[in-house]
Design a protein around this motif. Sequence first.
Motif, mmCIF file in Angstrom:
data_model
loop_
_atom_site.group_PDB
_atom_site.id
_atom_site.type_symbol
_atom_site.label_atom_id
_atom_site.label_comp_id
_atom_site.label_asym_id
_atom_site.label_seq_id
_atom_site.Cartn_x
_atom_site.Cartn_y
_atom_site.Cartn_z
ATOM 1 N N TYR A 54 9.700 5.581 0.807
ATOM 2 C CA TYR A 54 9.414 6.820 0.103
ATOM 3 C C TYR A 54 10.729 7.238 -0.569
ATOM 4 O O TYR A 54 10.508 8.212 -1.483
ATOM 5 C CB TYR A 54 9.247 7.559 1.475
ATOM 6 C CG TYR A 54 8.873 8.921 1.091
ATOM 7 C CD1 TYR A 54 7.722 9.339 0.576
ATOM 8 C CD2 TYR A 54 9.876 10.044 1.105
ATOM 9 C CE1 TYR A 54 7.146 10.631 0.212
ATOM 10 C CE2 TYR A 54 9.426 11.534 0.843
ATOM 11 C CZ TYR A 54 8.329 11.752 0.406
ATOM 12 O OH TYR A 54 7.894 13.061 0.032
ATOM 13 N N LYS A 55 11.857 7.010 -0.122
ATOM 14 C CA LYS A 55 13.105 7.471 -0.608
ATOM 15 C C LYS A 55 13.446 6.651 -2.027
ATOM 16 O O LYS A 55 13.765 7.096 -3.004
ATOM 17 C CB LYS A 55 14.346 7.033 0.170
ATOM 18 C CG LYS A 55 14.118 7.949 1.665
ATOM 19 C CD LYS A 55 15.391 7.695 2.415
ATOM 20 C CE LYS A 55 15.515 8.480 3.781
ATOM 21 N NZ LYS A 55 16.645 8.135 4.625
ATOM 22 N N THR A 56 13.083 5.302 -1.799
ATOM 23 C CA THR A 56 13.469 4.390 -3.356
ATOM 24 C C THR A 56 12.450 4.335 -4.244
ATOM 25 O O THR A 56 12.710 4.048 -5.442
ATOM 26 C CB THR A 56 13.906 3.092 -2.681
ATOM 27 O OG1 THR A 56 12.653 2.732 -2.248
ATOM 28 C CG2 THR A 56 14.891 2.994 -1.779
ATOM 29 N N SER B 64 -1.685 13.831 5.412
ATOM 30 C CA SER B 64 -1.955 13.757 4.007
ATOM 31 C C SER B 64 -0.687 13.311 3.116
ATOM 32 O O SER B 64 -0.907 12.700 2.151
ATOM 33 C CB SER B 64 -2.687 15.279 3.456
ATOM 34 O OG SER B 64 -1.439 16.225 3.588
ATOM 35 N N ARG B 65 0.421 13.943 3.463
ATOM 36 C CA ARG B 65 1.799 13.363 3.052
ATOM 37 C C ARG B 65 1.818 11.879 3.230
ATOM 38 O O ARG B 65 2.233 11.053 2.167
ATOM 39 C CB ARG B 65 2.821 14.063 3.544
ATOM 40 C CG ARG B 65 4.156 13.870 3.031
ATOM 41 C CD ARG B 65 5.053 14.801 3.334
ATOM 42 N NE ARG B 65 6.412 14.695 2.777
ATOM 43 C CZ ARG B 65 7.442 15.192 3.339
ATOM 44 N NH1 ARG B 65 7.480 15.922 4.485
ATOM 45 N NH2 ARG B 65 8.786 14.718 2.779
ATOM 46 N N LEU B 66 1.397 11.561 4.406
ATOM 47 C CA LEU B 66 1.904 9.900 4.821
ATOM 48 C C LEU B 66 0.737 9.119 3.858
ATOM 49 O O LEU B 66 1.057 8.130 3.586
ATOM 50 C CB LEU B 66 1.548 9.746 6.276
ATOM 51 C CG LEU B 66 1.483 8.403 6.785
ATOM 52 C CD1 LEU B 66 2.799 7.406 6.507
ATOM 53 C CD2 LEU B 66 1.222 8.268 8.246
ATOM 54 N N THR B 67 -0.713 9.688 4.125
ATOM 55 C CA THR B 67 -1.736 8.969 3.258
ATOM 56 C C THR B 67 -1.313 8.827 1.750
ATOM 57 O O THR B 67 -1.600 7.875 1.257
ATOM 58 C CB THR B 67 -2.966 9.757 3.437
ATOM 59 O OG1 THR B 67 -3.324 9.629 4.873
ATOM 60 C CG2 THR B 67 -4.066 9.008 2.769
ATOM 61 N N ALA B 68 -0.876 9.871 1.345
ATOM 62 C CA ALA B 68 -0.645 9.739 -0.079
ATOM 63 C C ALA B 68 0.811 8.768 -0.510
ATOM 64 O O ALA B 68 0.559 8.062 -1.699
ATOM 65 C CB ALA B 68 0.038 11.382 -0.612
ATOM 66 N N HIS C 113 0.517 5.237 -2.661
ATOM 67 C CA HIS C 113 1.411 5.166 -3.689
ATOM 68 C C HIS C 113 1.849 3.807 -3.556
ATOM 69 O O HIS C 113 2.271 2.924 -4.677
ATOM 70 C CB HIS C 113 2.643 6.193 -3.687
ATOM 71 C CG HIS C 113 3.559 5.715 -4.814
ATOM 72 N ND1 HIS C 113 3.453 5.865 -6.090
ATOM 73 C CD2 HIS C 113 4.954 5.574 -4.574
ATOM 74 C CE1 HIS C 113 4.652 5.725 -6.821
ATOM 75 N NE2 HIS C 113 5.459 5.380 -5.919
ATOM 76 N N ILE C 114 2.306 3.351 -2.514
ATOM 77 C CA ILE C 114 2.531 1.877 -2.063
ATOM 78 C C ILE C 114 1.798 0.874 -2.720
ATOM 79 O O ILE C 114 2.113 0.075 -3.232
ATOM 80 C CB ILE C 114 2.824 1.788 -0.785
ATOM 81 C CG1 ILE C 114 4.214 2.521 -0.139
ATOM 82 C CG2 ILE C 114 3.050 0.224 -0.341
ATOM 83 C CD1 ILE C 114 4.330 2.487 1.233
ATOM 84 N N LEU C 115 0.423 1.099 -2.491
ATOM 85 C CA LEU C 115 -0.606 0.116 -3.067
ATOM 86 C C LEU C 115 -0.788 0.159 -4.573
ATOM 87 O O LEU C 115 -0.775 -1.106 -5.000
ATOM 88 C CB LEU C 115 -2.071 0.684 -2.641
ATOM 89 C CG LEU C 115 -2.222 0.496 -0.883
ATOM 90 C CD1 LEU C 115 -3.799 1.118 -0.546
ATOM 91 C CD2 LEU C 115 -2.157 -0.970 -0.513
ATOM 92 N N THR C 116 -0.428 1.111 -5.142
ATOM 93 C CA THR C 116 -0.410 1.186 -6.470
ATOM 94 C C THR C 116 0.860 0.347 -7.143
ATOM 95 O O THR C 116 0.729 -0.576 -8.081
ATOM 96 C CB THR C 116 -0.180 2.637 -7.164
ATOM 97 O OG1 THR C 116 -1.256 3.347 -6.558
ATOM 98 C CG2 THR C 116 -0.145 2.641 -8.561
ATOM 99 N N LEU C 117 1.914 0.611 -6.385
ATOM 100 C CA LEU C 117 3.172 -0.025 -6.871
ATOM 101 C C LEU C 117 2.971 -1.638 -6.530
ATOM 102 O O LEU C 117 3.370 -2.639 -7.402
ATOM 103 C CB LEU C 117 4.327 0.135 -5.780
ATOM 104 C CG LEU C 117 4.964 1.642 -6.002
ATOM 105 C CD1 LEU C 117 6.129 1.943 -5.010
ATOM 106 C CD2 LEU C 117 5.513 1.795 -7.455
ATOM 107 N N LEU D 268 -3.935 2.505 6.867
ATOM 108 C CA LEU D 268 -4.849 3.589 6.255
ATOM 109 C C LEU D 268 -6.079 3.792 6.970
ATOM 110 O O LEU D 268 -6.645 4.899 7.197
ATOM 111 C CB LEU D 268 -5.070 3.397 4.712
ATOM 112 C CG LEU D 268 -3.798 3.694 3.742
ATOM 113 C CD1 LEU D 268 -4.412 3.070 2.329
ATOM 114 C CD2 LEU D 268 -3.637 5.176 3.664
ATOM 115 N N GLU D 269 -6.737 2.474 7.331
ATOM 116 C CA GLU D 269 -7.956 2.619 8.082
ATOM 117 C C GLU D 269 -7.679 3.199 9.441
ATOM 118 O O GLU D 269 -8.477 4.043 10.002
ATOM 119 C CB GLU D 269 -8.224 1.267 8.586
ATOM 120 C CG GLU D 269 -9.538 1.008 9.319
ATOM 121 C CD GLU D 269 -10.068 -0.446 9.212
ATOM 122 O OE1 GLU D 269 -10.576 -0.732 10.601
ATOM 123 O OE2 GLU D 269 -9.564 -1.234 8.605
ATOM 124 N N VAL D 270 -6.398 3.036 10.134
ATOM 125 C CA VAL D 270 -6.208 3.754 11.363
ATOM 126 C C VAL D 270 -5.824 5.012 11.443
ATOM 127 O O VAL D 270 -6.303 5.882 12.112
ATOM 128 C CB VAL D 270 -4.886 2.872 12.066
ATOM 129 C CG1 VAL D 270 -4.271 3.729 13.345
ATOM 130 C CG2 VAL D 270 -5.010 1.563 12.362
#
Length: 544
Positions: free
Chosen positions: A459-461, A507-511, A515-519, A539-541
Amino acid sequence: MPPPETKNPETCGRELRALSEKMGFVTEAELAEAANLDRATVSKLFNGKTRKPNFTTAIKLVEALAAKSGESPEDILGQMVAIYQGSKKEYSDEDIEFLKRCFLNCACPQPTDASRREDLTRMPEVPAFFGRREELNQLEQSIVGKRCRLVGLQGLGGIGKTALAVKLVEGVKEQFDYLLWRSLRNAPPLAELLAEILAKMALFLGEETELPDTVEKLLSQLMNYLHRSRCLLVLDEAEGIMQSGELAGNYREGYRNYRELFRRVGEERHQGCLLVVSQELPRDIAIADWARSLSLQGLPEEDAAQILGTRQELSDRDYWGQLIELYRGNPLALKIVSQIVVDSFKGRVAQYIIQNTLVLGQNLRNLLETQIDRLSDLEEEIMYWLAIARYPVSLPELQALLPVSKSEAIEAIDSLGRRSLLENTANSDRTHFALQPVAMKYITEELIQDICKEIASSYKTKTTDEFYRLGSLRLVSDTDQNLKKLQLRLILTPIRDKLGKRFKTESRLTAHLQHILTLLDKQPAREVGYSKNNIRCLLEVIKT
């Protein structure tokens, strides 16, 4: 074929009683007190319940009978040996020679008091000791009976190795001219250790000595002392000289000359004994013909219950067995958890058990951390895979998850076993491996912590550069639905909860996970590893 037994144990017992009475002892109790033995020990011998005295008991009996009658120990010994001649457990010629040596005057100067014959100032006190009768007897037979020159004692941290060694020393000290106890926790160089031991031995013997200037000559002088006198040397916490980050049993850089110490003490003929106590034994001790070793396991329920019994606040005795099994009879772990049960559950063991969890406590966690930090990379990876698997895994199943050859996998599993971190069960066709429950708990907690750190760091990098556990470990099974449910509950759900606190909102965690999946979609599959699957499962959990 051995000769037929002509004397039964009851006959030997009656003759031993007659010898005792002839020497002046009227009762069992009188002999037991004079010989510093339990009355039950003497009673079993007199009644034929014990076939013959072991070496320590025989020596104590001979000394007491000789002191009472005024006859020489050698004469008394001859009469005792004759009693058991022709029985199934008669003393062999080797046994008799050993016992005779115990009463012969040594040619070297003899100590006149305890302060001149032992240096046990660094031996820890053991205020309470439970069980280990079989292990004590096994060690005593190796050291006193068979006169083994090198003996190793290993086991998981907190299992009671040092306490057992202390009780052993206290029990056999009269069979040695000199005793020394040293710790290798701070990894003293061999030259320094030998110089200290030799200076103490010279003091014991009333000699002035000039210490040699090489390790080889220091070793030769030590062997000279061991040839001349019966000395017991204990080296505790020997893991201090072993290498971290490699398979068990390898020496640290700069400490490989300890191998020569162990080899010479084990191979050369002398009167002494070296006891090495360690979480992991050097390979040369573990496999050598000239050494004996004992791997210490947890206490059986009957003995472990005595530890719990020292806490008067503990109740629900019917549940103690489950508590002992959960912690595999580890004495330190049971002391720690008993305090937790008293503090948090008012001593109600049943209330703790129904929580269906295992609490480590900081002291036990620190101990496990120290031992896990010693693992090689492959050993550590196996530990994590076994923690994820939750159930025992066969070697083929485990090897399929590892990027190494079968021989490398077997060597790593063997190393973990020698560290007492694995349990194995065998059925008709193959062996399965699993973690000890406390190790399973610790590794699972570390896994959850590592995954949370990797996701928070991304999230930071805004990159996945620091993904390691996420990419190298499949956190959830894609074939076994029952196992998947267990992994989601015990691994993914705690990860979700910890990340939820860090990201504040779902919602912030899900977003961020999206984003990680996109990367990851932009990276080669070989670099992604299990990351995509693990993020999708997380995400399922979150959605449930």
